[in-house]
Design an enzyme around this catalytic site. Structure first.
Site, mmCIF file in Angstrom:
data_model
loop_
_atom_site.group_PDB
_atom_site.id
_atom_site.type_symbol
_atom_site.label_atom_id
_atom_site.label_comp_id
_atom_site.label_asym_id
_atom_site.label_seq_id
_atom_site.Cartn_x
_atom_site.Cartn_y
_atom_site.Cartn_z
ATOM 1 N N GLN A 29 0.871 -1.174 0.000
ATOM 2 C CA GLN A 29 0.000 0.000 0.000
ATOM 3 C C GLN A 29 0.907 1.222 0.000
ATOM 4 O O GLN A 29 2.026 1.153 0.513
ATOM 5 C CB GLN A 29 -0.858 -0.033 1.273
ATOM 6 C CG GLN A 29 -2.129 0.746 1.223
ATOM 7 C CD GLN A 29 -3.359 -0.097 0.875
ATOM 8 O OE1 GLN A 29 -3.679 -1.035 1.577
ATOM 9 N NE2 GLN A 29 -4.037 0.268 -0.195
ATOM 10 N N THR A 51 1.084 -0.729 6.953
ATOM 11 C CA THR A 51 -0.250 -1.323 7.009
ATOM 12 C C THR A 51 -0.051 -2.833 7.034
ATOM 13 O O THR A 51 1.012 -3.330 6.660
ATOM 14 C CB THR A 51 -1.139 -1.048 5.766
ATOM 15 O OG1 THR A 51 -0.586 -1.745 4.646
ATOM 16 C CG2 THR A 51 -1.298 0.403 5.467
ATOM 17 N N THR A 52 -1.100 -3.549 7.417
ATOM 18 C CA THR A 52 -1.063 -5.009 7.261
ATOM 19 C C THR A 52 -1.850 -5.361 6.009
ATOM 20 O O THR A 52 -2.518 -6.381 5.946
ATOM 21 C CB THR A 52 -1.592 -5.694 8.535
ATOM 22 O OG1 THR A 52 -0.947 -5.093 9.657
ATOM 23 C CG2 THR A 52 -1.234 -7.171 8.580
ATOM 24 N N HIS A 53 -1.773 -4.505 5.001
ATOM 25 C CA HIS A 53 -2.507 -4.739 3.766
ATOM 26 C C HIS A 53 -1.595 -5.376 2.734
ATOM 27 O O HIS A 53 -1.395 -4.834 1.654
ATOM 28 C CB HIS A 53 -3.109 -3.423 3.254
ATOM 29 C CG HIS A 53 -3.923 -2.711 4.292
ATOM 30 N ND1 HIS A 53 -4.265 -1.389 4.212
ATOM 31 C CD2 HIS A 53 -4.467 -3.159 5.452
ATOM 32 C CE1 HIS A 53 -4.980 -1.040 5.282
ATOM 33 N NE2 HIS A 53 -5.113 -2.103 6.049
ATOM 34 N N ASN A 54 -1.034 -6.491 3.104
ATOM 35 C CA ASN A 54 -0.211 -7.259 2.173
ATOM 36 C C ASN A 54 -1.166 -7.972 1.217
ATOM 37 O O ASN A 54 -2.140 -8.581 1.672
ATOM 38 C CB ASN A 54 0.611 -8.318 2.923
ATOM 39 C CG ASN A 54 1.417 -7.723 4.069
ATOM 40 O OD1 ASN A 54 0.855 -7.274 5.035
ATOM 41 N ND2 ASN A 54 2.709 -7.727 3.948
#
Ligand SMILES: Cc1cc2nc3c(=O)[nH]c(=O)nc-3n(C[C@H](O)[C@H](O)[C@H](O)COP(=O)(O)OP(=O)(O)OC[C@H]3O[C@@H](n4cnc5c(N)ncnc54)[C@H](O)[C@@H]3O)c2cc1C
Length: 589
Positions: A348, A516-519
């Site tokens: 992100q 973010t942990t939006h991998n």
């Protein structure tokens, strides 16, 4: 030799949002289901009870709810000239560990993507021609359309319990909502939450500048609510302890609040904690899975759990790792751009401005993780990629989330980080700042990918997963554009001081600060088996009884937080399993 458990119809790997939803929907079919969860059990009471839960040091800083590197980690390098090293102190992203997964300690921002993001390659091609796609960018369309997914986005909204204001109801633009969103078949389940001072201030200025502010879509209850599973939510009191904390008052959407108590009442569902799945086992012809082998941390033994259907819902990074160690999908090779598992890892691209006002008080301790007003005026379907020279976009948000004393003390640059100077800075500035955050898309590239590390192993002797990742110019150009615009709006708010934090061209990936942990990506959805690891129903192309859930299915990352799409895709897949697969188990494409 592994102990062998009694065969089940379904084994679910990981009990976060997607695993819980899968349990609920497949239990409705009368199937015998077992879920295996690596971490321990967690409930609203007693685990998140007040006041224990609002302990910033334990949860916010020491990360009690998160995956610890000793259990699972990745090795990281920026490109193939570097040697990847194990990531030993989680910072950049914070995967979960325990029943409820990261949906327990997330912020609750619950977006669905724009229709243009679902068909991004076609959108770019039609509007500007393929020549604007930079060399090395693996830009793809999802093999499913927004219109097909819309009912499932709505289903997830209703189960999770979302507060907001629709901007586009069945094609009719609605005052007060986001005019640039995809169509919705229904209004949000709950009205939007109240607005804090910073958000109201931003809203007024943005409107004056011709922008289109709307309330952030929040997986946080604005009123009392009962979801379709009969689970109840209570209105949020803006306590400011969302991100990294379990909610103690049934206000934040989470698997605990929205699904798990209903699921635990199903007699055909059971779950085992402290049970880490090590690999998916395969039949002799390699066409199906026979079940999974897991490590029972209580009994300290390996166990084989046979099952007809395997649901991988252990989060993007863990799913890809399990697929690589189990031989599901050919590993991706960036040199030849062939293979599928580990392909299109994306992240992100965020940035923001902080505005300091000597004479104004923002009460930062009043807030929640999804608080605030947003705009989408610089989002994907508003940007002219041909003119701007990048592909992508960002949404913006203004709203206080918390005033936690360790992590949430914005200070002007140059203020000492400790001692008397720091104390003086806090005295002068605490409560006197607000920020505009830009949350941006991130494209997939040939040289950003996941594979197995040749050197480092985990405690079970499996190779660690290796992440090869660096920022690319396209996405940095996108964030630099957001910087120019955010500074314009920030200055229009007339602060005493404005501070920007955006990545500059040439910035290298830094694993230390939380981003973010939006991998996303790694087991991407595709039209053809040569392009991705799973088909349009998130079914493994090469093992038809393995379905894979989560953001690993994303072909590139959207400009939004991912969980609305993750939940929508989960319901889409479960509908396909319920209506097509169970009657006749087979490759659905
Ligand atoms: C701090 C933070 C804030 C966030 N805020 C937002 C937000 O505001 N909006 C948004 O859209 N998203 C947000 N996210 C992301 C969001 O939480 C995830 O997209 C979502 O939780 C993913 O759901 P999942 O079911 O795929 O995986 P998870 O929730 O990660 O669940 C996976 C589960 O599998 C278990 N597991 C892992 N490996 C194994 C194994 N081998 N065997 C058995 N079990 C295993 C894990 O312990 C975990 O419980 C945030 C994440 C974090 C960490």
């Amino acid at each position: 030799m592994a102990r062998i458990e009694k065969k089940k119809d379904v084994v679910i790997v990981g009990l976060g949002w997607t695993g819980s939803i899968a349990g609920m929907e497949l239990a409705a079919e009368g199937l015998e289901i077992v879920a295996l969860e690596r971490g321990g059990d967690q409930n609203t009471v007693p685990e998140f009870k007040y006041p224990n839960q609002i302990d910033e040091l334990t949860y916010g800083v020491r990360l009690k709810n998160m995956q610890h590197p000793r259990q699972a980690t990745v090795t990281v390098r920026r490109d193939d000239s570097e040697t990847a090293l194990p990531y030993r102190s989680m910072g950049s992203f914070l995967p979960a560990n325990g029943v409820g997964g990261a949906g327990t300690h997330w912020n609750g921002l619950l977006w669905r993507p724009q229709p243009e993001e679902i068909k991004l390659r076609s959108y770019v091609k039609e509007k500007w021609g393929e020549s604007i796609i930079p060399e090395g960018m693996n830009l793809m369309d999802y093999p499913v359309s927004y219109d097909e997914l819309e009912p499932y986005f709505t289903q997830f909204d209703e189960v999770a319990g979302v507060s907001g204001k629709a901007g586009n109801l069945k094609g009719q633009i609605q005052a007060g909502g986001n005019p640039f969103e995809g169509w919705r078949s229904k209004e949000y389940p709950m009205p939007a939450l109240g607005t804090t001072y910073d958000a109201a201030k931003f809203q007024a200025t943005a409107k004056n500048m011709g922008l289109h502010p709307f309330p952030a879509p929040a997986g946080i209850a604005s009123t009392s609510y009962v979801n379709p599973y009969g689970m109840q939510m209570a209105p949020c009191n803006f306590c400011g302890f969302c991100e990294r904390f379990g909610c103690y008052q049934y206000s934040k959407s989470s698997p605990q609040t929205a699904v798990l108590d209903a699921l635990k009442r199903k007699t055909n569902f059971s779950y085992r904690t402290h049970s880490e799945v090590l690999r998916v086992e395969t039949s002799a012809d390699g066409k199906t899975a026979t079940g999974v082998t897991y490590f029972d941390a209580i009994k300290q033994e390996e166990v084989f759990q046979p099952a007809d259907l395997v649901i991988l819902s252990s989060y993007q990074l863990n799913n890809v790792h399990l697929m690589l160690v189990s031989g599901i999908g050919k590993p991706y090779d960036p040199k030849t751009n062939t293979g599928v598992t580990g392909k299109n890892y994306a992240y992100q691209m965020n940035g923001g401005v902080t505005l300091f006002f000597k004479e104004e008080n923002f009460n930062p301790f009043i807030g929640h993780g999804s608080n605030g007003m947003c705009i989408d005026d610089f989002g994907i379907n508003q940007n002219d990629f041909g003119k701007l020279g990048f592909i992508g976009g960002a949404y913006w948000r203004v709203g206080t989330m918390n005033g936690q004393p360790i992590r949430s003390m914005p200070l002007p640059k140059g203020t000492p980080g400790w001692g008397a100077g720091w104390k003086k800075g806090i005295g002068e500035w605490y409560g006197h700042s607000m920020s505009i955050g830009t949350h941006g898309s991130h494209m997939s590239y040939r040289n950003n990918h996941l594979d197995l590390d040749p050197t480092y192993k985990d405690p079970h002797g499996r190779p660690l997963m290796r992440m090869t990742f660096n920022w690319q110019d396209n996405d940095i150009k996108m964030t630099q554009y957001q910087k120019i615009k955010a500074e314009e709006v920030g200055n229009a708010l007339k602060p005493d001081l404005l501070q920007s934090g955006f990545k500059n061209i040439g910035a290298k990936f830094d694993v230390r600060p939380y981003q973010t942990t939006h991998n996303t990506g790694g087991h991407v959805m595709s039209e053809k088996p040569t392009e991705g690891a799973v088909n349009r129903y998130c079914q493994a192309w090469d093992k038809h009884n393995v379905f894979v859930f989560g953001a690993g299915n994303f072909v590139q990352n959207t400009q939004y937080n991912p969980t609305g799409m993750v939940g929508g895709l989960a319901y889409w897949t479960l509908h396909a399993i319920r209506t097509m697969y169970l009657k006749n188990p087979r490759p659905l494409v």
